[in-house]
Write a protein that holds these residues in place. Structure first.
Motif, PDB file in Angstrom:
ATOM      1  N   GLY A  26      24.751   1.231  -5.201  1.00 51.56           N
ATOM      2  CA  GLY A  26      24.297   2.349  -4.390  1.00 51.56           C
ATOM      3  C   GLY A  26      23.015   2.946  -4.931  1.00 51.56           C
ATOM      4  N   TRP A  27      22.318   3.657  -4.058  1.00 48.28           N
ATOM      5  CA  TRP A  27      21.168   4.474  -4.448  1.00 48.28           C
ATOM      6  C   TRP A  27      21.491   5.928  -4.105  1.00 48.28           C
ATOM      7  CZ3 TRP A  27      16.915   3.167  -7.194  1.00 48.28           C
ATOM      8  CH2 TRP A  27      16.570   1.816  -7.301  1.00 48.28           C
ATOM      9  N   VAL A  81      22.081   7.994  -0.767  1.00 47.76           N
ATOM     10  CA  VAL A  81      20.967   7.474   0.014  1.00 47.76           C
ATOM     11  C   VAL A  81      21.382   6.197   0.754  1.00 47.76           C
ATOM     12  CG1 VAL A  81      18.641   6.495  -0.080  1.00 47.76           C
ATOM     13  CG2 VAL A  81      19.240   8.452  -1.544  1.00 47.76           C
ATOM     14  N   ALA A  82      21.896   5.208  -0.006  1.00 46.86           N
ATOM     15  CA  ALA A  82      22.263   3.930   0.611  1.00 46.86           C
ATOM     16  C   ALA A  82      23.231   3.189  -0.315  1.00 46.86           C
ATOM     17  CB  ALA A  82      21.026   3.079   0.857  1.00 46.86           C
ATOM     18  N   SER A 125      19.660  10.858   6.911  1.00 52.16           N
ATOM     19  CA  SER A 125      18.300  11.329   6.657  1.00 52.16           C
ATOM     20  C   SER A 125      17.314  10.195   6.381  1.00 52.16           C
ATOM     21  CB  SER A 125      18.297  12.310   5.490  1.00 52.16           C
ATOM     22  OG  SER A 125      18.800  11.688   4.318  1.00 52.16           O
ATOM     23  N   VAL A 126      17.819   9.011   6.042  1.00 54.26           N
ATOM     24  CA  VAL A 126      16.919   7.895   5.715  1.00 54.26           C
ATOM     25  C   VAL A 126      17.106   6.708   6.653  1.00 54.26           C
ATOM     26  CG1 VAL A 126      16.986   8.598   3.299  1.00 54.26           C
ATOM     27  CG2 VAL A 126      18.422   6.698   4.053  1.00 54.26           C
ATOM     28  N   LYS A 127      18.075   6.779   7.521  1.00 58.08           N
ATOM     29  CA  LYS A 127      18.371   5.661   8.422  1.00 58.08           C
ATOM     30  C   LYS A 127      17.151   5.332   9.272  1.00 58.08           C
ATOM     31  CE  LYS A 127      22.607   5.806   9.497  1.00 58.08           C
ATOM     32  NZ  LYS A 127      23.916   6.186  10.099  1.00 58.08           N
ATOM     33  N   TYR A 146      18.268   7.340  -8.273  1.00 61.99           N
ATOM     34  CA  TYR A 146      19.160   6.691  -9.220  1.00 61.99           C
ATOM     35  C   TYR A 146      19.849   5.487  -8.583  1.00 61.99           C
ATOM     36  CZ  TYR A 146      18.835  11.062 -11.872  1.00 61.99           C
ATOM     37  OH  TYR A 146      18.387  12.157 -12.570  1.00 61.99           O
ATOM     38  N   CYS A 147      19.980   4.456  -9.377  1.00 61.53           N
ATOM     39  CA  CYS A 147      20.751   3.286  -9.024  1.00 61.53           C
ATOM     40  C   CYS A 147      22.147   3.445  -9.616  1.00 61.53           C
ATOM     41  CB  CYS A 147      20.051   2.061  -9.608  1.00 61.53           C
ATOM     42  SG  CYS A 147      20.904   0.507  -9.452  1.00 61.53           S
TER      43      CYS A 147
END
Length: 123
Positions: free
Chosen positions: A35-36, A48-49, A63-65, A95-96
């Motif tokens: 994940g991010w 985030v993803a 928000s990032v799609k 962050y990862c």
């Protein structure tokens, strides 16, 4: 135990693009759900993803799609985040994260974390 190192952050103007990478070592990368997340000053860390072990399933924050794309290369032990059409509100430390189990949108579902990379988007 996997170790994660992010790279690719920087300063970019609004509307620009950046590509973040996360290099994994110390474990069998394909066993980890990735994940991010990001954290802006004074705010909580937010999802985030995420991407499944083989890369067949991806999921994004609303928000990032449509602007961000997560991908992974299990042969190279990397997960990437392509960020397009960046906005000032995307400014944060990114962050990862990794976990052996299928993980969702909450940071506490991920056991392993990188040190983060700063992304700053100017208006």
């Amino acid at each position: 135990q996997v170790q994660l190192v992010e790279s690719g952050g920087g300063l970019v103007q609004a509307g620009g693009s950046l590509r973040l990478s996360c290099a994994a070592s110390g474990g069998t990368f394909s066993r980890y759900f990735m994940g991010w997340f990001r954290q802006a000053p004074g705010k909580e860390r937010e999802f985030v993803a995420r991407i499944s072990w083989s890369g067949g399933i991806t999921d994004y924050a609303d928000s990032v799609k449509g602007r961000f794309t997560i991908s992974r290369d299990n042969a190279k032990n990397t997960v990437n985040l392509q960020m397009n059409s960046l906005k000032p509100e995307d400014t944060a430390v990114y962050y990862c994260a990794a976990d052996l189990t299928r993980s969702g949108v909450n940071a506490n579902e991920y056991r392993y974390w990188g040190q983060g990379t700063q992304v700053t988007v100017s208006s």
